[in-house]
Design a protein around this motif. Structure first.
Motif, PDB file in Angstrom:
ATOM      1  N   ARG A  51     -31.288  -5.420  -5.379  1.00 56.01           N
ATOM      2  CA  ARG A  51     -30.691  -6.718  -5.670  1.00 56.01           C
ATOM      3  C   ARG A  51     -31.113  -7.151  -7.075  1.00 56.01           C
ATOM      4  N   PHE A 109     -26.980 -12.380  -8.585  1.00 50.99           N
ATOM      5  CA  PHE A 109     -27.274 -12.337  -7.165  1.00 50.99           C
ATOM      6  C   PHE A 109     -26.142 -12.987  -6.367  1.00 50.99           C
ATOM      7  N   GLU A 142     -23.672  -6.006   2.040  1.00 48.27           N
ATOM      8  CA  GLU A 142     -24.252  -5.401   0.851  1.00 48.27           C
ATOM      9  C   GLU A 142     -24.021  -3.894   0.903  1.00 48.27           C
TER      10      GLU A 142
END
Length: 257
Positions: A194, A198, A234
């Protein structure tokens, strides 16, 4: 089998969001209910928590979910016992001291007929194959290096040692000495990195989401490694069988070969 969670960052970061979802697998969304543990490096110090109760119900796990302990290297584990009784001394992660540093190790898998000769400072306290593997690794590190090796040197040594254990069965593990996070996959491990910009992430095991942009700076970097992806939105990258990855300052690094 057990499940693993690791986090590596370039600045001290809390693991509350990831651990909240991970802990649900300890008896609620999965059957890993034979104990759990987590270790946080803070400079050269270490916070280490273990409990033989299921992670989903443990008051100690509730403390971790609600207390924002910040660290650059974290290793967590939830246990499904294959070898060794369900008790405190068999809970991962395990901790040892070497060369004036703490070393933390957690393992997922089942090692058959693995009873190496341990003749030095490192002996298991419990009776798991995992702790025997950790003690053997530490013993072999002492043979290979006179002092704390560099990250690259340690990576090369682990690449030589890991297959010697993996021939006995499944050997997914995480290791850290506070300088980096090493993760090795025999079967299942996934990682995500990450960084800025973000975005929002949603947990797979809990009805919870977070907008990381509200809790980070553009300079922050965070790498998370886990047995199976924690979030649904993700892009997680699977490890190849036998792969060893190294994470430092929130990103995977390519160590010398």
């Amino acid at each position: 089998m057990c499940q693993l969670l690791g986090m590596n960052c370039n600045t001290p970061t809390d693991v509350q969001f990831s651990f909240t979802g991970f802990a649900q697998r300890g008896g609620r969304t999965d059957h890993h209910a034979d104990g759990w543990g987590i270790a946080f490096f803070e400079d050269r110090g270490l916070r280490h928590f273990v409990d033989h109760a299921p992670a989903c119900d443990s008051p100690v796990a509730q403390l971790i979910r609600s207390y924002p302990i910040k660290s650059r290297n974290v290793i967590a584990h939830i246990r499904k016992a294959t070898q060794g009784q369900v008790n405190l001394q068999n809970c991962h992660p395990f901790v040892r001291e070497l060369w004036g540093r703490y070393w933390v190790f957690a393992h997922n898998g089942d090692l058959k007929d693995f009873h190496p000769r341990l003749h030095g400072h490192f002996r298991p306290v419990g009776n798991t194959d995992s702790e025997r593997a950790f003690c053997w690794l530490m013993q072999e590190l002492v043979k290979s290096h006179a002092d704390v090796p560099s990250v690259d040197e340690l990576t090369l040594t682990l690449r030589e040692l890991a297959p010697r254990i993996a021939r006995h069965g499944t050997f997914n593990f995480m290791l850290s000495n506070g300088q980096a996070l090493w993760a090795h996959a025999s079967t299942h491990l996934w990682s995500v990195e990450r960084q800025h910009p973000f975005a929002e992430a949603r947990l797979a095991d809990e009805d919870l989401s977070i907008d990381f942009a509200q809790h980070t700076t553009p300079q922050d970097r965070v790498a998370v490694v886990v047995t199976s992806p924690l979030t649904t939105n993700e892009t997680w990258t699977p490890f190849a069988p036998g792969e060893l990855r190294v994470f430092r300052d929130g990103r995977q690094i390519l160590a010398a070969t």
